[in-house]
Scaffold this motif. Structure first.
Motif, PDB file in Angstrom:
ATOM      1  N   ALA A  41       0.777  -1.262   0.132  1.00  0.00           N
ATOM      2  CA  ALA A  41       0.116   0.017  -0.002  1.00  0.00           C
ATOM      3  C   ALA A  41       0.861   1.223   0.229  1.00  0.00           C
ATOM      4  O   ALA A  41       0.580   2.143  -0.630  1.00  0.00           O
ATOM      5  N   GLU A  42       1.868   1.253   1.000  1.00  0.00           N
ATOM      6  CA  GLU A  42       2.738   2.402   0.830  1.00  0.00           C
ATOM      7  C   GLU A  42       3.367   2.560  -0.431  1.00  0.00           C
ATOM      8  O   GLU A  42       3.847   3.766  -0.828  1.00  0.00           O
ATOM      9  N   ARG A  43       3.949   1.607  -0.997  1.00  0.00           N
ATOM     10  CA  ARG A  43       4.572   1.521  -2.194  1.00  0.00           C
ATOM     11  C   ARG A  43       3.748   2.171  -3.367  1.00  0.00           C
ATOM     12  O   ARG A  43       3.957   2.951  -4.119  1.00  0.00           O
ATOM     13  N   SER A  44       2.517   1.701  -3.353  1.00  0.00           N
ATOM     14  CA  SER A  44       1.307   2.374  -4.182  1.00  0.00           C
ATOM     15  C   SER A  44       1.266   3.889  -4.082  1.00  0.00           C
ATOM     16  O   SER A  44       0.989   4.444  -5.065  1.00  0.00           O
ATOM     17  N   ARG A  45       1.314   4.160  -2.781  1.00  0.00           N
ATOM     18  CA  ARG A  45       0.856   5.875  -2.561  1.00  0.00           C
ATOM     19  C   ARG A  45       2.183   6.548  -2.794  1.00  0.00           C
ATOM     20  O   ARG A  45       1.784   7.607  -3.573  1.00  0.00           O
ATOM     21  N   ASP A  46       3.307   5.899  -2.781  1.00  0.00           N
ATOM     22  CA  ASP A  46       4.566   6.612  -3.074  1.00  0.00           C
ATOM     23  C   ASP A  46       4.565   6.919  -4.626  1.00  0.00           C
ATOM     24  O   ASP A  46       5.099   7.827  -5.084  1.00  0.00           O
ATOM     25  N   LEU A  47       4.010   5.759  -5.453  1.00  0.00           N
ATOM     26  CA  LEU A  47       3.872   6.002  -6.793  1.00  0.00           C
ATOM     27  C   LEU A  47       2.808   6.730  -7.388  1.00  0.00           C
ATOM     28  O   LEU A  47       2.624   7.105  -8.439  1.00  0.00           O
ATOM     29  N   GLY A  48       2.151   7.141  -6.369  1.00  0.00           N
ATOM     30  CA  GLY A  48       0.844   7.921  -6.869  1.00  0.00           C
ATOM     31  C   GLY A  48      -0.404   7.283  -7.214  1.00  0.00           C
ATOM     32  O   GLY A  48      -1.143   7.639  -8.061  1.00  0.00           O
ATOM     33  N   ASN A  49      -0.225   5.975  -7.004  1.00  0.00           N
ATOM     34  CA  ASN A  49      -1.599   4.967  -7.471  1.00  0.00           C
ATOM     35  C   ASN A  49      -2.728   4.982  -6.501  1.00  0.00           C
ATOM     36  O   ASN A  49      -2.527   4.085  -5.562  1.00  0.00           O
ATOM     37  N   ALA A  50      -3.378   5.920  -6.427  1.00  0.00           N
ATOM     38  CA  ALA A  50      -4.504   5.560  -5.083  1.00  0.00           C
ATOM     39  C   ALA A  50      -5.250   4.636  -5.206  1.00  0.00           C
ATOM     40  O   ALA A  50      -5.617   4.169  -4.237  1.00  0.00           O
ATOM     41  N   VAL A  51      -5.608   3.970  -6.437  1.00  0.00           N
ATOM     42  CA  VAL A  51      -6.468   2.735  -6.568  1.00  0.00           C
ATOM     43  C   VAL A  51      -5.742   1.550  -6.055  1.00  0.00           C
ATOM     44  O   VAL A  51      -6.410   1.037  -5.102  1.00  0.00           O
ATOM     45  N   GLN A  52      -4.706   1.366  -6.205  1.00  0.00           N
ATOM     46  CA  GLN A  52      -3.699   0.415  -5.609  1.00  0.00           C
ATOM     47  C   GLN A  52      -3.748   0.610  -4.187  1.00  0.00           C
ATOM     48  O   GLN A  52      -3.476  -0.465  -3.267  1.00  0.00           O
ATOM     49  N   PHE A  53      -3.244   1.747  -3.812  1.00  0.00           N
ATOM     50  CA  PHE A  53      -3.007   2.198  -2.319  1.00  0.00           C
ATOM     51  C   PHE A  53      -4.391   1.641  -1.600  1.00  0.00           C
ATOM     52  O   PHE A  53      -4.093   0.907  -0.820  1.00  0.00           O
ATOM     53  N   CYS A  54      -5.658   2.149  -1.981  1.00  0.00           N
ATOM     54  CA  CYS A  54      -6.731   1.577  -1.293  1.00  0.00           C
ATOM     55  C   CYS A  54      -6.850  -0.188  -1.249  1.00  0.00           C
ATOM     56  O   CYS A  54      -7.283  -0.494  -0.285  1.00  0.00           O
ATOM     57  N   HIS A  55      -6.680  -0.675  -2.369  1.00  0.00           N
ATOM     58  CA  HIS A  55      -6.753  -1.999  -2.618  1.00  0.00           C
ATOM     59  C   HIS A  55      -6.004  -2.754  -1.411  1.00  0.00           C
ATOM     60  O   HIS A  55      -6.416  -3.584  -0.813  1.00  0.00           O
ATOM     61  N   TRP A  56      -4.638  -2.471  -1.246  1.00  0.00           N
ATOM     62  CA  TRP A  56      -3.722  -3.002  -0.476  1.00  0.00           C
ATOM     63  C   TRP A  56      -4.027  -2.773   0.939  1.00  0.00           C
ATOM     64  O   TRP A  56      -3.809  -3.397   1.943  1.00  0.00           O
ATOM     65  N   ARG A  57      -4.605  -1.525   1.100  1.00  0.00           N
ATOM     66  CA  ARG A  57      -5.149  -1.306   2.352  1.00  0.00           C
ATOM     67  C   ARG A  57      -6.238  -2.090   2.794  1.00  0.00           C
ATOM     68  O   ARG A  57      -6.209  -2.610   4.095  1.00  0.00           O
TER      69      ARG A  57
END
Length: 76
Positions: A41-57
């Motif tokens: 989730a943190e990696r996705s957030r760092d890359l600016g991918n909000a959808v994947q961030f929410c998915h992994w959370r």
């Protein structure tokens, strides 16, 4: 209950892929599966991918729920 004590919302499962991802992390990482989901989730957030961030959370929350042994929500 686990999620009431933690003030965490219940995970939102958009599709079966969420359950498959949680299962794969549990199989590969065991007790550290929740940590791995948080890292993703943190990696996705760092890359600016909000959808994947929410998915992994959500996967992280699902793993906590699956490993808790508590019954949550309505039991039928």
């Amino acid at each position: 209950m686990l999620f009431e004590d933690m003030n965490e919302p219940l995970p939102y499962l958009a599709n079966l892929q969420s359950v498959a991802d949680a299962d794969a992390l549990l199989a590969a990482h065991g007790a550290d599966a929740g940590t791995e989901a948080a890292i993703r989730a943190e990696r996705s957030r760092d890359l600016g991918n909000a959808v994947q961030f929410c998915h992994w959370r959500q996967i992280e929350r699902l793993i906590v729920l699956l490993t808790s042994g508590d019954v949550v929500g309505t039991v039928h």
